[in-house]
Design a protein around this motif. Structure first.
Motif, mmCIF file in Angstrom:
data_model
loop_
_atom_site.group_PDB
_atom_site.id
_atom_site.type_symbol
_atom_site.label_atom_id
_atom_site.label_comp_id
_atom_site.label_asym_id
_atom_site.label_seq_id
_atom_site.Cartn_x
_atom_site.Cartn_y
_atom_site.Cartn_z
ATOM 1 N N GLU A 165 -6.078 -9.282 -7.816
ATOM 2 C CA GLU A 165 -5.042 -8.920 -6.840
ATOM 3 C C GLU A 165 -4.929 -7.405 -6.697
ATOM 4 N N GLN A 166 -5.164 -6.727 -7.787
ATOM 5 C CA GLN A 166 -5.080 -5.269 -7.761
ATOM 6 C C GLN A 166 -6.326 -4.645 -7.149
ATOM 7 N N ARG A 167 -7.302 -5.470 -6.845
ATOM 8 C CA ARG A 167 -8.558 -4.988 -6.275
ATOM 9 C C ARG A 167 -9.194 -3.895 -7.150
ATOM 10 N N VAL B 118 -7.603 -14.165 -2.175
ATOM 11 C CA VAL B 118 -6.738 -13.602 -3.223
ATOM 12 C C VAL B 118 -5.845 -12.544 -2.591
ATOM 13 N N ARG B 119 -4.556 -12.662 -2.836
ATOM 14 C CA ARG B 119 -3.594 -11.702 -2.288
ATOM 15 C C ARG B 119 -3.998 -10.258 -2.564
ATOM 16 N N VAL C 71 5.181 12.492 -3.123
ATOM 17 C CA VAL C 71 4.133 11.954 -3.988
ATOM 18 C C VAL C 71 3.383 10.876 -3.227
ATOM 19 N N ARG C 72 2.078 10.984 -3.210
ATOM 20 C CA ARG C 72 1.233 10.020 -2.510
ATOM 21 C C ARG C 72 1.581 8.586 -2.888
ATOM 22 N N ASN C 73 1.601 7.729 -1.913
ATOM 23 C CA ASN C 73 1.790 6.306 -2.186
ATOM 24 C C ASN C 73 0.415 5.663 -2.334
ATOM 25 N N ASP C 74 0.098 5.330 -3.558
ATOM 26 C CA ASP C 74 -1.252 4.858 -3.832
ATOM 27 C C ASP C 74 -1.522 3.508 -3.177
ATOM 28 N N ALA C 75 -0.474 2.712 -2.990
ATOM 29 C CA ALA C 75 -0.675 1.394 -2.376
ATOM 30 C C ALA C 75 -1.220 1.561 -0.957
ATOM 31 N N ALA C 76 -0.619 2.466 -0.210
ATOM 32 C CA ALA C 76 -1.068 2.681 1.162
ATOM 33 C C ALA C 76 -2.491 3.229 1.174
ATOM 34 N N GLU D 181 2.584 7.738 -8.468
ATOM 35 C CA GLU D 181 1.755 7.357 -7.322
ATOM 36 C C GLU D 181 1.660 5.839 -7.197
ATOM 37 N N ALA E 170 -1.976 -4.370 -2.918
ATOM 38 C CA ALA E 170 -1.661 -3.078 -2.310
ATOM 39 C C ALA E 170 -0.862 -3.273 -1.035
ATOM 40 N N ALA F 281 11.667 7.371 -0.818
ATOM 41 C CA ALA F 281 10.726 8.427 -1.168
ATOM 42 C C ALA F 281 10.140 9.035 0.107
ATOM 43 N N ALA F 282 9.854 10.321 0.046
ATOM 44 C CA ALA F 282 9.298 11.014 1.207
ATOM 45 C C ALA F 282 7.894 10.507 1.505
ATOM 46 N N THR G 27 -9.045 1.917 -9.883
ATOM 47 C CA THR G 27 -8.822 1.477 -11.259
ATOM 48 C C THR G 27 -9.922 0.549 -11.731
ATOM 49 N N ARG H 204 3.961 3.920 -7.835
ATOM 50 C CA ARG H 204 5.307 3.422 -7.543
ATOM 51 C C ARG H 204 5.745 2.359 -8.547
ATOM 52 N N GLN I 173 -4.788 2.866 -1.006
ATOM 53 C CA GLN I 173 -5.778 1.887 -1.414
ATOM 54 C C GLN I 173 -5.877 0.725 -0.429
ATOM 55 N N LEU I 174 -4.813 0.497 0.305
ATOM 56 C CA LEU I 174 -4.885 -0.524 1.355
ATOM 57 C C LEU I 174 -5.899 -0.075 2.404
ATOM 58 N N LEU J 201 2.918 -2.217 -0.473
ATOM 59 C CA LEU J 201 3.200 -1.217 0.558
ATOM 60 C C LEU J 201 4.401 -1.684 1.378
#
Lengths: 341, 341
Positions: free
Chosen positions: A116-118, B49-50, A49-54, B116, B53, A4-5, A64, B118, A56-57, B57
């Motif tokens: 884990e999803q914070r 906790v892991r 498309v924005r990478n939400d993981a990055a 987003e 994100a 992905a871009a 959420t 992923r 949010q990291l 990533l």
DNA sequence: CACAGCCTTTGAATCGTTTCATTGTTACGA
DNA sequence: TCGTAACAATGAAACGATTCAAAGGCTGTG
């Protein structure tokens, strides 16, 4: 199938720096129109498309909110979830939904997952004893609002309905009709909502001379469980049948109704008056339209998100416990019938 | 309120390198027992906790599957979602749930959101024309399985029920009872499921001389919408009433039933035979137990995840279209009654 | 005693975004 | 023409987990 871009690819393609692309996305007014157009075109061409993981990291938290309900199949919770979803959308947040199915292990699993999803915050109608875990979460900056469960205001905010009052309303209504031999259907009694409703019912019964209340543990909250209780009642024979039944929720009541009327010719409300709890949509369209106790679902969902938002915004929020009062809805399953004696 | 502990904090606390901590979590057998114990203790003491994100990533994708349904309030979809959740849990994946509410904008919004995030793959029962977007997603390595909608096997895998056959079953059943003046309730007709069921019904009606089928657009799929159609039928007067009604889903049928029987004294099935679609739990416990067309919900959910897993695992998967055949469930709303003529 | 071979541990590089101090550009008044 | 403000754009650092080539430590053998 190519990778992905990324924002970097966009930057190269548009001949700008990565920071500029980020600004186009997050602070559009800091960027000149010329540049913005070029970047937007690059985004379009690359299908970026924005990478939400990055994102949010970097941000340290997600956008959420975690919601754990007892049973998504229960219309009470589906409409609660929907209200929460709508309210969250206003803040640009999304909802992660977990269904504990009254199972403490699954509940715990979802709390882990959401941690884990914070998630920014948590909405939960708890099964097990999770107060300590939630307390720990709160101290790490993840506030929790308890739903459908009254909480100690020192520790948590909560939105609940006065189940004791609801139980009282239901039983009192049966008693007012002249019924004296009451049965309470619900279970397991370890579920707070169930036992509170029972306590309220007991209070009403205690006020009336000669009234009795029998408890039938349904070991489950489904239509099927209700049908099971209904069948076992019929097996006892007519002499031993209660003349008023209060079920801890509508699904149970519908099951009981199905068993008594369809398969076994017991008349509702003539032989047995029946009342449920929750006033789900289907209560009104049952074999005999079902009397019930209505909880203000939408208001609960909205209030829950409101309280959570308060806790998210304020540094040292006061916890609040909002208690809604339920309301009696009379339909044919208890209406217009004198006592059978 | 302090920052959550990171793997680095754990490493410091346990006096090891970050890579070792990671190995304890992901490749425990590469680490000696001594070290592992020390690390686990550190994890425990810090309450580590892991951070998903960061993990995702690095990994380039999440461990979630997106599911977009038309209406979480509809029991057909709640049980589908639950089946999907259970199947996903086996792979260690979680489900992100979106409710489009038959709204193409909300649907599109959820596709954006999931992109987003992923998500690894997508399960969707589409509203709008999203084929091109989904195709694009697939080319970026995010496979999609269409649910409750037949798809061109060249492009997507899909799990569906033969709605045409279901419509035929329902109408044929009414005709077999001797009914000739049929009505179809459902809408908007732009929804594929609705129009397919109508086509099947038309096919059945065409086979019988003197049979007619009138279409009543309900503009909605809820109990309320059904009640609206029922009321407008009653307003016409008894002479103009159909003698058999087929509703595109059970919620509509329950609404129609409610309106006809409770408020307006029309007898079901004597005056009007009524059949719904989906065989939701409540169909059996309606005012008049409702005949319906049953779809194998659990099998659909499980199969959907299965197909998605196939697409995730294989490099160049063949798409498959699995079509389930629905089944007629006869209850009192159409049973044991001769034609009223 | 040297060395091969195995097991364990290390730590730098990487993922994609946001942030922010810095640099570059333009325009305008003195 | 110079100085300076206002505005635009830059790019390196940071977030936290995973990966992997490399280094370290140990045992046993010749």
């Amino acid at each position: 199938m190519s990778r992905a871009a990324s924002i970097k690819d966009v930057a190269n393609h548009a001949q700008v720096a990565v920071g500029t692309v980020s600004n186009v996305l997050n602070n559009p007014d800091r960027v000149s129109k010329r540049t913005k157009d070029r970047v937007l075109q690059a985004i379009d061409e690359l299908g970026f498309v924005r990478n939400d993981a990055a994102r949010q990291l970097r941000a340290g938290h997600s956008r959420t909110i975690g919601v754990v309900v007892l049973d998504v199949g229960n219309p009470f919770f589906t409409s609660l979830v929907r209200a929460a979803e709508d309210a969250a959308a206003v803040n640009g947040s999304a909802v992660l939904l977990g269904d504990s199915g009254h199972d403490a292990n699954r509940e715990s699993h979802y709390i882990d997952l959401f941690q884990e999803q914070r998630v920014q915050g948590l909405l939960i109608s708890p099964v097990g004893d999770v107060a300590d875990r939630l307390e720990a979460l709160r101290q790490r900056g993840v506030p929790t609002v308890l739903v459908d469960r009254l909480a100690d205001e020192d520790r948590f905010s909560s939105v609940s309905v006065d189940d004791d009052a609801g139980g009282y309303l239901a039983a009192r209504h049966l008693l007012d009709l002249g019924r004296r031999k009451l049965a309470f259907v619900g279970g397991p009694l370890s579920i707070r909502q169930v036992s509170d409703r029972l306590i309220g019912a007991r209070r009403a019964v205690a006020e009336v001379d000669g009234a009795a209340l029998e408890v039938l543990d349904s070991d489950g909250q489904s239509v099927l469980a209700g049908r099971g209780v209904g069948n076992s009642l019929v097996d006892r024979g007519a002499g031993d049948m209660p003349d008023g039944i209060f079920c801890a929720n509508d699904l149970l009541a519908l099951g009981v109704m199905q068993s008594l009327t369809m398969m076994n010719g017991v008349r509702i409300p003539e032989d047995v008056a029946l009342i449920g709890y929750d006033d789900i949509d289907f209560a009104a369209s049952a074999v005999v339209p079902l009397s019930s106790i209505r909880q203000p679902t939408d208001a609960i969902g909205r209030t829950a998100i409101e309280l959570l938002t308060e806790e998210l915004d304020a540094q040292h929020p006061r916890h609040r416990a909002v208690v809604f009062t339920p309301e009696l809805v009379v339909r044919h399953s208890t209406a217009g019938a004198e006592a059978p004696h």
